[in-house]
Design a protein around this motif. Structure first.
Motif, PDB file in Angstrom:
ATOM      1  N   SER A  50       0.827  -1.215   0.000  1.00  0.00           N
ATOM      2  CA  SER A  50       0.000   0.000   0.000  1.00  0.00           C
ATOM      3  C   SER A  50       0.857   1.259   0.000  1.00  0.00           C
ATOM      4  O   SER A  50       0.523   2.248  -0.665  1.00  0.00           O
ATOM      5  CB  SER A  50      -0.954  -0.002   1.181  1.00  0.00           C
ATOM      6  OG  SER A  50      -0.256  -0.019   2.407  1.00  0.00           O
ATOM      7  N   ALA A  51       1.976   1.235   0.740  1.00  0.00           N
ATOM      8  CA  ALA A  51       2.828   2.428   0.795  1.00  0.00           C
ATOM      9  C   ALA A  51       3.487   2.704  -0.552  1.00  0.00           C
ATOM     10  O   ALA A  51       3.627   3.862  -0.956  1.00  0.00           O
ATOM     11  CB  ALA A  51       3.886   2.268   1.881  1.00  0.00           C
ATOM     12  N   ASP A  61       1.692   7.457   2.810  1.00  0.00           N
ATOM     13  CA  ASP A  61       1.241   6.139   3.218  1.00  0.00           C
ATOM     14  C   ASP A  61      -0.002   6.266   4.099  1.00  0.00           C
ATOM     15  O   ASP A  61      -0.044   7.074   5.028  1.00  0.00           O
ATOM     16  CB  ASP A  61       2.356   5.435   3.990  1.00  0.00           C
ATOM     17  CG  ASP A  61       2.003   4.009   4.353  1.00  0.00           C
ATOM     18  OD1 ASP A  61       1.102   3.421   3.714  1.00  0.00           O
ATOM     19  OD2 ASP A  61       2.639   3.467   5.284  1.00  0.00           O
ATOM     20  N   GLY A  62      -1.016   5.498   3.770  1.00  0.00           N
ATOM     21  CA  GLY A  62      -2.244   5.519   4.542  1.00  0.00           C
ATOM     22  C   GLY A  62      -3.238   6.568   4.117  1.00  0.00           C
ATOM     23  O   GLY A  62      -4.331   6.659   4.696  1.00  0.00           O
ATOM     24  N   LYS A  63      -2.897   7.370   3.095  1.00  0.00           N
ATOM     25  CA  LYS A  63      -3.772   8.463   2.682  1.00  0.00           C
ATOM     26  C   LYS A  63      -4.392   8.248   1.301  1.00  0.00           C
ATOM     27  O   LYS A  63      -5.075   9.129   0.780  1.00  0.00           O
ATOM     28  CB  LYS A  63      -2.997   9.784   2.667  1.00  0.00           C
ATOM     29  CG  LYS A  63      -2.370  10.174   4.003  1.00  0.00           C
ATOM     30  CD  LYS A  63      -3.412  10.403   5.072  1.00  0.00           C
ATOM     31  CE  LYS A  63      -2.768  10.896   6.363  1.00  0.00           C
ATOM     32  NZ  LYS A  63      -3.780  11.103   7.440  1.00  0.00           N
ATOM     33  N   GLU A  89      -4.662  -2.155   3.415  1.00  0.00           N
ATOM     34  CA  GLU A  89      -4.545  -1.477   4.713  1.00  0.00           C
ATOM     35  C   GLU A  89      -5.597  -2.001   5.695  1.00  0.00           C
ATOM     36  O   GLU A  89      -5.711  -3.201   5.888  1.00  0.00           O
ATOM     37  CB  GLU A  89      -4.609   0.037   4.493  1.00  0.00           C
ATOM     38  CG  GLU A  89      -3.525   0.500   3.513  1.00  0.00           C
ATOM     39  CD  GLU A  89      -3.589   1.961   3.170  1.00  0.00           C
ATOM     40  OE1 GLU A  89      -2.907   2.735   3.849  1.00  0.00           O
ATOM     41  OE2 GLU A  89      -4.300   2.327   2.215  1.00  0.00           O
ATOM     42  N   GLY A  90      -6.399  -1.121   6.276  1.00  0.00           N
ATOM     43  CA  GLY A  90      -7.425  -1.570   7.217  1.00  0.00           C
ATOM     44  C   GLY A  90      -8.775  -1.812   6.582  1.00  0.00           C
ATOM     45  O   GLY A  90      -9.757  -2.063   7.281  1.00  0.00           O
ATOM     46  N   TYR A  92     -10.323   0.453   4.485  1.00  0.00           N
ATOM     47  CA  TYR A  92     -10.925   1.726   4.070  1.00  0.00           C
ATOM     48  C   TYR A  92     -12.327   1.951   4.626  1.00  0.00           C
ATOM     49  O   TYR A  92     -13.135   2.669   4.020  1.00  0.00           O
ATOM     50  CB  TYR A  92     -10.930   1.821   2.533  1.00  0.00           C
ATOM     51  CG  TYR A  92      -9.562   1.592   1.949  1.00  0.00           C
ATOM     52  CD1 TYR A  92      -8.526   2.494   2.185  1.00  0.00           C
ATOM     53  CD2 TYR A  92      -9.279   0.441   1.215  1.00  0.00           C
ATOM     54  CE1 TYR A  92      -7.248   2.269   1.687  1.00  0.00           C
ATOM     55  CE2 TYR A  92      -8.000   0.208   0.722  1.00  0.00           C
ATOM     56  CZ  TYR A  92      -7.000   1.119   0.964  1.00  0.00           C
ATOM     57  OH  TYR A  92      -5.743   0.894   0.485  1.00  0.00           O
ATOM     58  N   GLU A 114      -4.925  -5.035   8.025  1.00  0.00           N
ATOM     59  CA  GLU A 114      -4.211  -4.642   9.241  1.00  0.00           C
ATOM     60  C   GLU A 114      -5.149  -4.631  10.451  1.00  0.00           C
ATOM     61  O   GLU A 114      -6.350  -4.384  10.300  1.00  0.00           O
ATOM     62  CB  GLU A 114      -3.624  -3.236   9.058  1.00  0.00           C
ATOM     63  CG  GLU A 114      -2.711  -3.118   7.852  1.00  0.00           C
ATOM     64  CD  GLU A 114      -2.334  -1.679   7.535  1.00  0.00           C
ATOM     65  OE1 GLU A 114      -2.715  -0.774   8.313  1.00  0.00           O
ATOM     66  OE2 GLU A 114      -1.672  -1.459   6.498  1.00  0.00           O
ATOM     67  N   VAL A 117      -5.669   0.909  13.188  1.00  0.00           N
ATOM     68  CA  VAL A 117      -6.215   1.994  12.368  1.00  0.00           C
ATOM     69  C   VAL A 117      -5.713   3.309  12.944  1.00  0.00           C
ATOM     70  O   VAL A 117      -5.825   3.544  14.150  1.00  0.00           O
ATOM     71  CB  VAL A 117      -7.759   1.973  12.356  1.00  0.00           C
ATOM     72  CG1 VAL A 117      -8.295   3.181  11.577  1.00  0.00           C
ATOM     73  CG2 VAL A 117      -8.283   0.681  11.755  1.00  0.00           C
ATOM     74  N   GLY A 118      -5.138   4.146  12.084  1.00  0.00           N
ATOM     75  CA  GLY A 118      -4.622   5.425  12.555  1.00  0.00           C
ATOM     76  C   GLY A 118      -3.550   5.280  13.611  1.00  0.00           C
ATOM     77  O   GLY A 118      -3.413   6.123  14.500  1.00  0.00           O
ATOM     78  N   ASP A 149      -0.171  -6.034  14.102  1.00  0.00           N
ATOM     79  CA  ASP A 149       0.612  -4.808  14.202  1.00  0.00           C
ATOM     80  C   ASP A 149       1.208  -4.552  15.582  1.00  0.00           C
ATOM     81  O   ASP A 149       1.674  -3.441  15.861  1.00  0.00           O
ATOM     82  CB  ASP A 149      -0.265  -3.608  13.813  1.00  0.00           C
ATOM     83  CG  ASP A 149      -0.512  -3.535  12.318  1.00  0.00           C
ATOM     84  OD1 ASP A 149      -0.016  -4.408  11.590  1.00  0.00           O
ATOM     85  OD2 ASP A 149      -1.203  -2.603  11.875  1.00  0.00           O
TER      86      ASP A 149
END
Length: 242
Positions: A50-51, A61-63, A89-90, A92, A114, A117-118, A149
Protein backbone atom coordinates in the motif's frame (compact mmCIF):
# COMPACT_ATOMS: atom_id res chain seq x y z
CA UNK A 1 -5.88 -14.98 -19.01
CA UNK A 2 -6.16 -17.66 -16.35
CA UNK A 3 -9.57 -17.53 -14.59
CA UNK A 4 -9.40 -15.74 -11.25
CA UNK A 5 -10.54 -18.80 -9.30
CA UNK A 6 -7.69 -20.82 -10.79
CA UNK A 7 -5.26 -18.08 -9.83
CA UNK A 8 -6.51 -18.26 -6.26
CA UNK A 9 -5.90 -21.99 -6.21
CA UNK A 10 -2.41 -21.45 -7.60
CA UNK A 11 -1.74 -18.79 -4.99
CA UNK A 12 -2.91 -21.03 -2.15
CA UNK A 13 -0.80 -23.90 -3.44
CA UNK A 14 2.29 -21.68 -3.43
CA UNK A 15 2.02 -21.46 0.36
CA UNK A 16 1.92 -25.22 0.90
CA UNK A 17 4.87 -27.52 1.40
CA UNK A 18 7.46 -24.77 1.70
CA UNK A 19 10.81 -25.98 2.99
CA UNK A 20 12.73 -23.76 5.45
CA UNK A 21 15.35 -22.83 2.88
CA UNK A 22 12.74 -21.97 0.23
CA UNK A 23 10.07 -19.55 1.51
CA UNK A 24 7.66 -18.00 -0.95
CA UNK A 25 9.12 -14.64 -2.02
CA UNK A 26 6.48 -12.11 -3.03
CA UNK A 27 7.91 -8.83 -4.35
CA UNK A 28 5.72 -5.74 -4.31
CA UNK A 29 4.89 -3.97 -7.57
CA UNK A 30 3.62 -0.41 -7.30
CA UNK A 31 2.36 -0.01 -10.89
CA UNK A 32 1.82 -1.99 -14.07
CA UNK A 33 5.36 -1.46 -15.38
CA UNK A 34 7.02 -2.74 -12.21
CA UNK A 35 4.62 -5.69 -12.12
CA UNK A 36 5.68 -6.73 -15.61
CA UNK A 37 9.35 -6.51 -14.67
CA UNK A 38 8.81 -8.74 -11.64
CA UNK A 39 6.77 -11.26 -13.61
CA UNK A 40 9.44 -11.40 -16.30
CA UNK A 41 12.02 -12.02 -13.56
CA UNK A 42 10.22 -15.27 -12.80
CA UNK A 43 8.29 -14.61 -9.60
CA UNK A 44 5.21 -16.88 -9.43
CA UNK A 45 3.02 -14.31 -7.68
CA UNK A 46 3.09 -10.69 -6.53
CA UNK A 47 1.86 -8.73 -3.50
CA UNK A 48 1.19 -5.01 -3.81
CA UNK A 49 2.46 -2.73 -1.00
CA UNK A 50 0.00 0.00 0.00
CA UNK A 51 2.83 2.43 0.79
CA UNK A 52 4.52 1.83 -2.55
CA UNK A 53 1.28 2.28 -4.46
CA UNK A 54 0.53 5.41 -2.45
CA UNK A 55 3.89 6.90 -3.37
CA UNK A 56 3.34 6.14 -7.05
CA UNK A 57 -0.01 7.94 -6.89
CA UNK A 58 1.36 10.93 -5.01
CA UNK A 59 -0.07 10.19 -1.58
CA UNK A 60 1.41 9.65 1.85
CA UNK A 61 1.24 6.14 3.22
CA UNK A 62 -2.24 5.52 4.54
CA UNK A 63 -3.77 8.46 2.68
CA UNK A 64 -4.72 6.83 -0.63
CA UNK A 65 -8.46 7.05 -1.40
CA UNK A 66 -10.03 3.61 -1.71
CA UNK A 67 -11.13 4.15 -5.32
CA UNK A 68 -7.60 5.01 -6.40
CA UNK A 69 -6.09 2.07 -4.55
CA UNK A 70 -8.47 -0.44 -6.11
CA UNK A 71 -7.94 1.12 -9.56
CA UNK A 72 -4.16 0.81 -9.13
CA UNK A 73 -4.49 -2.82 -8.07
CA UNK A 74 -6.68 -3.51 -11.11
CA UNK A 75 -4.06 -2.02 -13.46
CA UNK A 76 -1.37 -4.20 -11.89
CA UNK A 77 -3.55 -7.31 -12.18
CA UNK A 78 -4.30 -6.59 -15.84
CA UNK A 79 -0.60 -6.18 -16.63
CA UNK A 80 0.45 -9.70 -15.59
CA UNK A 81 -0.69 -13.31 -15.70
CA UNK A 82 0.58 -14.34 -12.26
CA UNK A 83 -1.65 -14.06 -9.16
CA UNK A 84 -1.66 -10.70 -7.37
CA UNK A 85 -2.53 -10.14 -3.72
CA UNK A 86 -3.41 -6.60 -2.63
CA UNK A 87 -2.52 -4.66 0.50
CA UNK A 88 -5.72 -2.82 1.35
CA UNK A 89 -4.54 -1.48 4.71
CA UNK A 90 -7.43 -1.57 7.22
CA UNK A 91 -10.08 -1.99 4.55
CA UNK A 92 -10.93 1.73 4.07
CA UNK A 93 -13.95 1.51 6.34
CA UNK A 94 -15.80 -0.66 3.84
CA UNK A 95 -18.24 -3.30 4.99
CA UNK A 96 -16.74 -6.80 4.56
CA UNK A 97 -19.05 -7.71 1.67
CA UNK A 98 -18.23 -4.53 -0.24
CA UNK A 99 -14.51 -4.91 0.48
CA UNK A 100 -14.56 -8.43 -0.95
CA UNK A 101 -16.53 -7.28 -3.98
CA UNK A 102 -14.04 -4.49 -4.67
CA UNK A 103 -11.08 -6.86 -4.37
CA UNK A 104 -12.65 -9.40 -6.71
CA UNK A 105 -13.61 -6.70 -9.21
CA UNK A 106 -9.96 -5.60 -9.24
CA UNK A 107 -8.89 -9.19 -9.92
CA UNK A 108 -6.94 -9.70 -6.71
CA UNK A 109 -6.53 -13.23 -5.36
CA UNK A 110 -5.82 -12.14 -1.81
CA UNK A 111 -5.47 -9.23 0.56
CA UNK A 112 -3.58 -7.90 3.56
CA UNK A 113 -5.78 -6.55 6.35
CA UNK A 114 -4.21 -4.64 9.24
CA UNK A 115 -5.40 -4.79 12.85
CA UNK A 116 -4.58 -1.17 13.63
CA UNK A 117 -6.21 1.99 12.37
CA UNK A 118 -4.62 5.43 12.56
CA UNK A 119 -1.71 3.95 14.48
CA UNK A 120 -3.96 2.42 17.14
CA UNK A 121 -4.32 -1.32 17.69
CA UNK A 122 -7.88 -2.54 17.34
CA UNK A 123 -9.58 -4.85 19.81
CA UNK A 124 -8.39 -8.28 18.60
CA UNK A 125 -11.76 -9.98 19.07
CA UNK A 126 -13.58 -7.28 17.16
CA UNK A 127 -10.99 -7.50 14.40
CA UNK A 128 -11.35 -11.29 14.37
CA UNK A 129 -15.09 -10.85 13.91
CA UNK A 130 -14.42 -8.60 10.93
CA UNK A 131 -12.02 -11.14 9.45
CA UNK A 132 -14.68 -13.82 9.87
CA UNK A 133 -17.14 -11.66 7.94
CA UNK A 134 -14.56 -11.13 5.18
CA UNK A 135 -13.95 -14.88 5.07
CA UNK A 136 -17.67 -15.59 4.84
CA UNK A 137 -18.18 -13.03 2.07
CA UNK A 138 -15.15 -14.24 0.11
CA UNK A 139 -15.57 -17.98 0.52
CA UNK A 140 -12.54 -19.56 -1.12
CA UNK A 141 -12.09 -16.72 -3.61
CA UNK A 142 -9.59 -14.72 -1.57
CA UNK A 143 -6.45 -15.60 0.40
CA UNK A 144 -6.62 -13.49 3.57
CA UNK A 145 -3.34 -12.38 5.13
CA UNK A 146 -4.04 -11.02 8.62
CA UNK A 147 -1.47 -8.43 9.62
CA UNK A 148 -0.62 -8.29 13.32
CA UNK A 149 0.61 -4.81 14.20
CA UNK A 150 1.68 -5.29 17.82
CA UNK A 151 5.41 -4.96 17.16
CA UNK A 152 5.05 -1.76 15.12
CA UNK A 153 2.70 -0.28 17.74
CA UNK A 154 5.09 -0.67 20.66
CA UNK A 155 3.93 -4.03 22.04
CA UNK A 156 7.10 -6.12 22.10
CA UNK A 157 5.80 -9.22 23.91
CA UNK A 158 5.56 -12.04 21.33
CA UNK A 159 2.77 -13.64 23.36
CA UNK A 160 0.45 -10.76 22.45
CA UNK A 161 1.11 -11.34 18.75
CA UNK A 162 0.53 -15.07 19.12
CA UNK A 163 -2.76 -14.45 20.94
CA UNK A 164 -3.98 -12.20 18.15
CA UNK A 165 -2.80 -14.64 15.51
CA UNK A 166 -4.77 -17.47 17.11
CA UNK A 167 -7.96 -15.41 17.01
CA UNK A 168 -7.40 -14.45 13.38
CA UNK A 169 -6.64 -17.99 12.23
CA UNK A 170 -9.76 -19.21 14.04
CA UNK A 171 -11.70 -16.52 12.18
CA UNK A 172 -10.54 -17.89 8.84
CA UNK A 173 -7.31 -16.05 8.02
CA UNK A 174 -5.12 -18.04 5.65
CA UNK A 175 -1.85 -16.46 6.77
CA UNK A 176 -0.59 -14.27 9.61
CA UNK A 177 1.77 -11.32 9.19
CA UNK A 178 3.41 -10.05 12.42
CA UNK A 179 4.99 -7.06 10.73
CA UNK A 180 8.08 -5.66 12.41
CA UNK A 181 8.74 -8.75 14.48
CA UNK A 182 12.43 -8.97 15.48
CA UNK A 183 14.21 -11.88 13.87
CA UNK A 184 15.11 -13.17 17.33
CA UNK A 185 11.45 -13.99 18.05
CA UNK A 186 10.60 -15.57 14.70
CA UNK A 187 11.20 -19.16 15.90
CA UNK A 188 8.88 -18.51 18.84
CA UNK A 189 6.22 -17.03 16.56
CA UNK A 190 6.59 -19.97 14.20
CA UNK A 191 6.05 -22.44 17.02
CA UNK A 192 3.02 -20.57 18.34
CA UNK A 193 1.19 -19.64 15.14
CA UNK A 194 -0.78 -22.09 13.04
CA UNK A 195 -0.49 -21.97 9.26
CA UNK A 196 1.63 -19.80 6.96
CA UNK A 197 3.72 -17.02 8.47
CA UNK A 198 4.49 -13.85 6.48
CA UNK A 199 7.72 -12.05 7.43
CA UNK A 200 8.89 -8.61 6.31
CA UNK A 201 12.38 -8.43 4.80
CA UNK A 202 14.73 -5.50 4.41
CA UNK A 203 16.49 -5.15 1.06
CA UNK A 204 19.70 -3.94 2.69
CA UNK A 205 21.45 -5.27 5.75
CA UNK A 206 18.84 -7.72 6.99
CA UNK A 207 18.55 -11.51 6.76
CA UNK A 208 18.04 -12.96 3.31
CA UNK A 209 14.75 -14.67 2.39
CA UNK A 210 16.47 -18.02 2.86
CA UNK A 211 17.65 -17.03 6.33
CA UNK A 212 14.16 -15.81 7.21
CA UNK A 213 12.75 -19.09 5.98
CA UNK A 214 15.12 -20.98 8.24
CA UNK A 215 13.85 -18.83 11.14
CA UNK A 216 10.24 -19.73 10.37
CA UNK A 217 8.96 -17.61 7.49
CA UNK A 218 6.59 -19.30 5.04
CA UNK A 219 6.54 -16.27 2.82
CA UNK A 220 8.62 -13.11 2.58
CA UNK A 221 7.48 -9.65 1.50
CA UNK A 222 9.29 -6.33 1.25
CA UNK A 223 6.63 -3.67 1.76
CA UNK A 224 7.50 -0.54 -0.24
CA UNK A 225 11.20 -1.45 -0.31
CA UNK A 226 11.41 -2.07 -4.04
CA UNK A 227 9.55 1.13 -4.91
CA UNK A 228 11.83 3.15 -2.66
CA UNK A 229 14.91 1.48 -4.13
CA UNK A 230 13.68 2.33 -7.64
CA UNK A 231 13.06 5.93 -6.62
CA UNK A 232 16.57 6.17 -5.18
CA UNK A 233 18.04 4.77 -8.40
CA UNK A 234 16.07 7.30 -10.46
CA UNK A 235 17.34 10.08 -8.19
CA UNK A 236 20.93 9.02 -8.86
CA UNK A 237 20.34 9.10 -12.61
CA UNK A 238 18.60 12.47 -12.36
CA UNK A 239 21.51 13.90 -10.35
CA UNK A 240 23.92 12.87 -13.11
CA UNK A 241 21.75 14.62 -15.71
CA UNK A 242 21.59 17.97 -13.95
Amino acid sequence: MTPTVTKVEIFRALHRGRTPEKPLVLPGPWDAASARVLEEAGFPALATPSAGVAASLGYEDGKTPADEMFAAVARIVRAVDVPVSADVEGGYGLAPKELVERLLEAGAVGCNLEDSVGGVLQDPREHADRLAEVRYAAGDLLFVNARVDTFVRGVSDPARAIERAALYVAAGADCVYPIGAPTTVLPLLRSGIQGPLNVFAELDGGPSPTELGELGATRVTFGPGLQRRAAAALREVADRLT
